[in-house]
Enzyme design. Structure first.
Site, mmCIF file in Angstrom:
data_model
loop_
_atom_site.group_PDB
_atom_site.id
_atom_site.type_symbol
_atom_site.label_atom_id
_atom_site.label_comp_id
_atom_site.label_asym_id
_atom_site.label_seq_id
_atom_site.Cartn_x
_atom_site.Cartn_y
_atom_site.Cartn_z
ATOM 1 N N ARG A 111 0.839 -1.181 0.000
ATOM 2 C CA ARG A 111 0.000 0.000 0.000
ATOM 3 C C ARG A 111 0.880 1.239 0.000
ATOM 4 O O ARG A 111 1.973 1.237 0.501
ATOM 5 C CB ARG A 111 -0.923 0.005 1.215
ATOM 6 C CG ARG A 111 -0.149 -0.082 2.548
ATOM 7 C CD ARG A 111 -0.127 1.236 3.213
ATOM 8 N NE ARG A 111 0.541 1.113 4.490
ATOM 9 C CZ ARG A 111 1.601 1.827 4.827
ATOM 10 N NH1 ARG A 111 2.102 2.699 4.015
ATOM 11 N NH2 ARG A 111 2.162 1.661 6.018
ATOM 12 N N LEU A 170 3.960 1.747 14.738
ATOM 13 C CA LEU A 170 3.789 0.681 13.756
ATOM 14 C C LEU A 170 3.726 1.240 12.343
ATOM 15 O O LEU A 170 3.004 2.211 12.096
ATOM 16 C CB LEU A 170 2.500 -0.093 14.054
ATOM 17 C CG LEU A 170 1.983 -1.040 12.964
ATOM 18 C CD1 LEU A 170 2.975 -2.185 12.718
ATOM 19 C CD2 LEU A 170 0.609 -1.595 13.332
ATOM 20 N N SER A 171 4.460 0.642 11.419
ATOM 21 C CA SER A 171 4.389 0.952 9.996
ATOM 22 C C SER A 171 4.689 2.438 9.754
ATOM 23 O O SER A 171 5.783 2.892 10.046
ATOM 24 C CB SER A 171 3.022 0.535 9.454
ATOM 25 O OG SER A 171 2.993 0.564 8.048
ATOM 26 N N ALA A 172 3.723 3.216 9.240
ATOM 27 C CA ALA A 172 3.967 4.644 9.077
ATOM 28 C C ALA A 172 4.271 5.291 10.423
ATOM 29 O O ALA A 172 5.093 6.214 10.518
ATOM 30 C CB ALA A 172 2.756 5.317 8.430
ATOM 31 N N GLY A 208 5.839 3.718 12.757
ATOM 32 C CA GLY A 208 7.215 3.316 13.020
ATOM 33 C C GLY A 208 8.207 4.184 12.281
ATOM 34 O O GLY A 208 9.251 4.568 12.825
#
Length: 446
Positions: free
Chosen positions: A27, A184-186, A188
């Protein structure tokens, strides 16, 4: 699953204008609210189509917001974020503070309900700050980690998060020397940027399924970082951190890196680049001091500083896809709730809390220490006497035990209000940890 470049072509976007990802199940980082030229407009237009097919952007079930408090008016808030917080009942002054950043399409409430952090806030005694972004900032509710105007010191979302820390420290009396950040993810990726921009604010961080600091400075580069991060040298990665930090910074946060080996949204190569970046910042090599096997198919590689304390730890979870590692249950080492991008493997929040040393706050309840770091006093030894200082607000400030702002004095670390900044008001300050003080006018020992 539709191959991403076919979506670009369907929108009449030249394939030469976008970097080719490694995986089809990915994504995008979302739509910028500040387009920077034709390529940015092409990519942000494509985001909506990718959202319909990408695995990371599936709708997340609504979670309960019980226990969270929304705090408004926390500063100028240039990043247009919302502040949610949680503090256990009876939290003492001088406790740590943990900031937790959600991933794309998620919310503060969702992260609170699934991540497991509230369990350890209750057990170990610390406050939680959960910033929240939304569609007004980013089409997919991602933190804008790839936007310099949002991810550098003193600007946008980064400054909003810093203002949240200041507000929480004042509200809960948190120890400024023990403020930590995870995401987390973005979230992170934004965590890595915050650690680089504000090493004077954060004592430690944890980047979960995220990316190195300053990996991207635009949407197009964000795709490259996610799927195939630049293979920079450790010194080049480290220089990016040093250039983002205040000049003369000599103390750095301790960093945990979490990554699943089967992640096709954020390539596992990002964990290697994160390791290279932060070990270089710490001035240690890229060969681990030791490795250990944990539950859930997890291996942790430990990189120690010159004093033999863990400075960087990399947790590799075998077979885990994109998400936050949780382990639902009531056991000591368990936490969280499984769900979309909350994957039942191992409780990363527990392991991270131990790495930061937060478990040592609860040693009086029989908790063991974390990761071999120096902990509390030897059982049976009397505690050392508290260190207290009685002086005027002016003298406390000169000595660094307090600071002044707007003509008023505040205790360093706890942020407690001491009154006007002058030589007539006198307080006793007790040192709760190196460089952190609380007001102890009535009794220095408590």
């Amino acid at each position: 699953m539709t191959e991403p470049h076919s979506l670009f072509r369907s929108l009449k976007i030249p394939a030469s204008k976008v970097s080719r990802p490694r995986s089809a199940g990915s994504r995008p980082p979302g739509k910028s609210r500040r387009p920077l030229g034709r390529v940015r407009r092409w990519l942000t237009a494509a985001t909506g189509a990718l959202t319909l097919t990408a695995g990371l952007l599936v709708t997340v079930p609504t979670a309960s917001a019980a226990g969270l408090t929304q705090i408004t008016g926390f500063g100028s808030n240039p990043g247009n974020l919302s502040l949610y917080a949680y503090a256990p009942d009876g939290l003492p002054v001088g406790a740590p503070l943990v900031v937790a950043l959600h991933g794309c399409t998620q919310s503060a409430q969702d992260y609170y309900a699934h991540s497991g952090w509230p369990k350890f806030a209750d057990r170990y005694g610390f406050a939680l700050v959960l910033p929240q972004t939304g569609g007004a900032n980013n089409a997919n509710s991602c933190f804008n980690w790839f936007e310099p105007g949002d991810s550098t010191r003193g600007q946008g979302e980064a400054l909003s998060i810093r203002q949240m820390v200041d507000t929480a420290v004042a509200r809960y009396g948190s120890d400024r020397g023990r403020v930590y950040i995870t995401g987390l993810s973005a979230g992170g990726a934004m965590t890595a940027n915050m650690l680089a921009a504000y090493p004077d604010v954060f004592a430690g961080g944890a980047v979960d399924s995220g990316l190195p600091a300053i990996c991207a400075t635009g949407v197009a580069a964000a795709y490259t970082c996610m799927y195939s991060p630049p293979d920079r040298t450790p010194a080049q990665w480290g220089d990016l951190v040093r250039s983002a930090a205040p000049a003369g910074t000599g103390s750095w946060p301790r960093v945990a890196v979490w990554q699943g080996t089967a992640d096709t949204t954020v390539s596992p190569a990002n964990a290697t680049e994160l390791r290279d970046q932060w070990t270089n910042v710490w001035g240690v090599g890229q060969t681990p001091s030791r490795t250990e096997s944990l539950s859930g198919g997890t291996t942790v590689s430990v990189y120690e500083d010159a004093a033999g304390r863990p400075a960087v730890q990399v947790y590799s979870v075998s077979g885990m896809r994109h998400g936050l590692a949780v382990d639902p249950g009531s056991g000591t080492e368990q936490c969280g709730a499984a769900g979309t991008y909350y994957l039942d493997t191992i409780c990363s929040s527990y392991q991270t809390a131990r790495f930061w040393g937060l478990d040592r706050e609860a040693r009086g309840d029989g908790e063991e220490g974390g990761d071999g770091e120096e902990g509390g006093e030897t059982p049976g030894d009397p505690p050392p006497p508290p260190t207290c200082h009685t002086a005027s607000n002016y003298d406390h400030t000169v000595a660094g035990r307090a600071y002044q702002s707007g003509g008023y004095t505040y205790a360093t670390g706890s942020g407690q209000t001491m009154g006007l900044w002058n030589t007539f008001i006198v307080h006793t300050l007790r040192e709760t940890s190196p460089g952190s003080y609380v007001i102890a006018d009535s009794d220095c020992s408590s």
